[in-house]
Motif scaffolding. Structure first.
Motif, PDB file in Angstrom:
ATOM      1  N   VAL A 213      22.388 -25.535 -20.291  1.00 60.08           N
ATOM      2  CA  VAL A 213      23.471 -24.992 -19.378  1.00 60.08           C
ATOM      3  C   VAL A 213      24.785 -26.449 -19.477  1.00 60.08           C
ATOM      4  O   VAL A 213      26.284 -25.725 -20.089  1.00 60.08           O
ATOM      5  CB  VAL A 213      23.188 -24.272 -18.291  1.00 60.08           C
ATOM      6  CG1 VAL A 213      22.931 -25.465 -17.834  1.00 60.08           C
ATOM      7  CG2 VAL A 213      24.491 -23.482 -18.188  1.00 60.08           C
ATOM      8  N   GLU A 214      24.126 -26.884 -19.253  1.00 61.68           N
ATOM      9  CA  GLU A 214      25.473 -28.573 -19.547  1.00 61.68           C
ATOM     10  C   GLU A 214      26.211 -28.505 -20.674  1.00 61.68           C
ATOM     11  O   GLU A 214      27.450 -29.096 -20.667  1.00 61.68           O
ATOM     12  CB  GLU A 214      24.481 -29.817 -18.697  1.00 61.68           C
ATOM     13  CG  GLU A 214      24.023 -30.415 -19.752  1.00 61.68           C
ATOM     14  CD  GLU A 214      22.477 -29.893 -19.815  1.00 61.68           C
ATOM     15  OE1 GLU A 214      22.271 -28.874 -19.000  1.00 61.68           O
ATOM     16  OE2 GLU A 214      21.717 -30.303 -20.668  1.00 61.68           O
TER      17      GLU A 214
ATOM     18  N   ASN B  62      34.583 -19.122 -20.512  1.00 58.57           N
ATOM     19  CA  ASN B  62      33.834 -18.284 -18.817  1.00 58.57           C
ATOM     20  C   ASN B  62      32.739 -18.836 -18.247  1.00 58.57           C
ATOM     21  O   ASN B  62      33.303 -18.728 -17.052  1.00 58.57           O
ATOM     22  CB  ASN B  62      33.035 -16.962 -18.996  1.00 58.57           C
ATOM     23  CG  ASN B  62      33.319 -16.157 -18.984  1.00 58.57           C
ATOM     24  OD1 ASN B  62      33.781 -15.230 -18.070  1.00 58.57           O
ATOM     25  ND2 ASN B  62      31.595 -15.931 -17.890  1.00 58.57           N
ATOM     26  N   LEU B  63      32.081 -19.857 -18.856  1.00 58.17           N
ATOM     27  CA  LEU B  63      30.602 -19.737 -17.855  1.00 58.17           C
ATOM     28  C   LEU B  63      31.998 -21.463 -17.362  1.00 58.17           C
ATOM     29  O   LEU B  63      31.461 -21.487 -16.037  1.00 58.17           O
ATOM     30  CB  LEU B  63      29.857 -20.786 -19.328  1.00 58.17           C
ATOM     31  CG  LEU B  63      28.305 -21.647 -18.905  1.00 58.17           C
ATOM     32  CD1 LEU B  63      27.766 -20.964 -17.487  1.00 58.17           C
ATOM     33  CD2 LEU B  63      27.970 -23.026 -19.550  1.00 58.17           C
TER      34      LEU B  63
ATOM     35  N   SER C  12      34.018 -19.844 -15.029  1.00 57.12           N
ATOM     36  CA  SER C  12      33.719 -18.996 -13.509  1.00 57.12           C
ATOM     37  C   SER C  12      32.565 -20.247 -12.740  1.00 57.12           C
ATOM     38  O   SER C  12      31.990 -19.786 -12.044  1.00 57.12           O
ATOM     39  CB  SER C  12      32.225 -18.459 -14.227  1.00 57.12           C
ATOM     40  OG  SER C  12      31.771 -18.131 -15.072  1.00 57.12           O
ATOM     41  N   ASN C  13      32.523 -21.353 -13.197  1.00 59.28           N
ATOM     42  CA  ASN C  13      32.073 -22.517 -12.465  1.00 59.28           C
ATOM     43  C   ASN C  13      33.005 -23.750 -11.764  1.00 59.28           C
ATOM     44  O   ASN C  13      32.527 -24.586 -11.066  1.00 59.28           O
ATOM     45  CB  ASN C  13      30.831 -23.275 -13.267  1.00 59.28           C
ATOM     46  CG  ASN C  13      29.896 -22.174 -12.966  1.00 59.28           C
ATOM     47  OD1 ASN C  13      28.726 -21.720 -12.489  1.00 59.28           O
ATOM     48  ND2 ASN C  13      29.346 -21.522 -14.350  1.00 59.28           N
TER      49      ASN C  13
ATOM     50  N   ILE D  50      25.891 -24.031 -11.834  1.00 59.39           N
ATOM     51  CA  ILE D  50      25.224 -23.116 -11.726  1.00 59.39           C
ATOM     52  C   ILE D  50      24.129 -24.499 -13.127  1.00 59.39           C
ATOM     53  O   ILE D  50      23.004 -24.363 -13.411  1.00 59.39           O
ATOM     54  CB  ILE D  50      25.226 -22.087 -13.054  1.00 59.39           C
ATOM     55  CG1 ILE D  50      26.065 -21.865 -14.197  1.00 59.39           C
ATOM     56  CG2 ILE D  50      25.492 -20.484 -11.735  1.00 59.39           C
ATOM     57  CD1 ILE D  50      25.478 -20.898 -14.294  1.00 59.39           C
TER      58      ILE D  50
END
Lengths: 239, 239
Positions: free
Chosen positions: B154-155, B185-186, B189-190, B197
Motif C-alpha cells: 500500500v505504501e 484516490n488512495l 483519501s488518506n 491506512i
C-alpha cells in the motif's frame, strides 16, 4: 486466523494465490452481473465458455436443455447467439430452467484460471450482501477483481471493497492483505457518492459511449438479488 | 494525449506495459528511499544488484571507486557489507563521491525488469516533488509500485498517488488509467491523516515490529530532498 486477499486483475492471478482457497470472481461490467441476474430470474445454470465455437458445441451436445447463448465481442452481437452480454436483456420468467452459455473475455478467463480454488463463487454488486452472508466462516478468502483486458478495472476493485465492507459490518475478523486494505479504502472513500470515481474509469466510459446506460445503472444496484452463485461441476448455479 | 498508468506490483510488470515509455520506480520501504537519500547526501551513483556475490564482485572490479555495500536479507545485515537497507544509516558528508552498491529484493528486481523503458527514474516520498517537476512533458508515463514479495504494497501505491496529485496540481493533463485513478484516490483519501491506512499495511508493520521506527518516520517525509534520480548506463545518478 481468517485471511482476506484481493487480486487486482487476472494478470496477477496465479495458482499460489488461489489453490485450496475460497475465491469470489467479480466482473461488474458485465459478466458476473449477467450471471447473477440470470440465476436470480430462474435460469438453472450458467456455463462460462471461452469461444463462440465452444458455445455452439455445448448447444449441439445438449439437445435436452433449453440453451441460451449469451455474449458479444467488443460489444457487438455474435451471429447465431440469442443475446448480448447485458443483464437488462434478461427477462424474468422467460429463462426458467434454461442453461445460459456465456462467452465473455474477462470474466470467463478469470473463472477458468481460478479453478484450483476449493470453492468458487461469482458475485457483483447485485448479490454482494447475499454472498457476504455465506463467506463469514471462510478461512482463506480471495476476492478476484477480473479487470478488463488483463488490466486493473476500478469497478471490480470497488465491488471487492464493498464485499469487505459488508464482512466488516458483520464483525468478521479477517486479516486484510494490503490489496484488501486498499480495496476497502476505495469503497469507503467513494460510498457517499457511489459509484464515485468509477464513472471516470475506462470500461465504464466505453459502455457509456456505446449507449449502454441502462446496463450501467443496473450493474451498480446494490443487493438487488438475494442469490448466492457458486461453481459446481463446471457450471455456475444458485445455492 | 499524455497517458499515465500505474503498475501495482512487480508481478504485473511486463514489457508491453513499459517498453519505450518513461517509468518511475517506487519502493518506499526502503530501496528507493535509500537511493534518493544517498544521492542527495553526495554519493556519485547507485548500482542496484540482485545478489551479494554481484555486490562483492563489483567492489573487486572497481578498486578505483569508493564502494559502499548496502543491503540486507530479511532485515538482517549481510556479512562483509558496510550498511543495511536503511536511509537513516546514511550520513551526509560521509559518502561523498561514493558508489553505493545495493542489493534489495523488491526494488532491484523491479528496476531490472523495467529496463526496456526509454527513461527510468527512481523516486520515493523524499523526492516526489522534484521528480514530478521533470515529468510534466512526458508522453507515456508509468509509475511502478514495486510492492513486497511480488504483492501489492500500500505504501508504494500511495506514493504513486502522491506523484499523480503533484502532477495534477501542476495542471498536467494526463489521461489516467484505472489503476492511476485508484492510486490518486488512495492518496487523496488518506492525505489528511497521512500516511493513513499505510500504518495497517504488511510491510510497515514488519518494520515496526523490528523496531525500525526511525526508518518509518524518515521514509514518509515528503519532498525532503530536491533531487531527481535517473538510470544512466546501468547506474542510478542525480541529474
Amino acid at each position: 486466523m481468517q485471511t482476506l486477499d484481493v487480486i487486482n486483475s487476472v494478470t496477477e492471478l496465479s495458482d499460489t494465490r488461489v489453490t485450496g482457497k475460497t475465491v469470489v470472481i467479480i466482473d461488474v461490467l458485465r459478466a458476473t452481473s449477467v450471471m447473477v441476474t440470470a440465476l436470480s430470474y430462474g435460469a438453472k445454470k450458467v456455463i462460462p465458455v471461452l469461444s463462440k465455437e465452444e458455445a455452439f458445441s455445448y448447444r449441439n451436445n445438449h439437445p435436452e436443455e433449453l440453451v441460451i447463448l449469451a455474449g458479444e465481442r467488443n460489444a457487438d452481437p455474435i451471429e447465431g447467439f440469442d443475446m448480448g452480454n447485458s443483464p437488462v436483456e434478461l427477462i424474468p420468467g422467460k429463462i426458467d430452467s434454461a442453461t445460459l452459455v456465456m462467452t465473455t473475455t474477462n470474466g470467463t478467463r478469470t473463472i477458468r484460471k481460478a479453478d484450483t480454488a476449493s470453492e468458487l463463487y461469482v458475485a457483483s454488486f447485485l448479490n454482494a450482501k447475499a454472498t457476504a452472508d455465506v463467506l463469514g466462516s471462510t478461512k482463506e478468502l480471495v476476492l478476484i477483481a477480473s479487470g478488463t483486458d488483463g488490466l486493473y478495472s476500478v469497478e471490480d476493485v470497488l465491488c471487492a471493497g464493498y464485499l469487505i465492507s459488508l464482512l466488516k459490518q458483520m464483525n468478521q475478523n479477517f486479516h486484510l492483505s494490503d490489496a484488501a486494505i486498499a480495496a476497502l479504502n476505495l469503497y469507503e472513500s467513494n460510498m457517499a457518492h457511489f459509484p464515485g470515481i468509477t464513472t471516470e474509469g475506462r470500461h465504464y466510459n466505453i459502455l457509456k459511449k456505446k449507449g449502454k446506460n441502462a446496463d450501467l445503472q443496473f450493474c451498480f444496484l446494490k443487493d438487488k438479488f438475494p442469490v448466492v452463485c457458486q461453481q459446481k461441476e463446471g457450471a455456475i448455479v444458485k445455492i
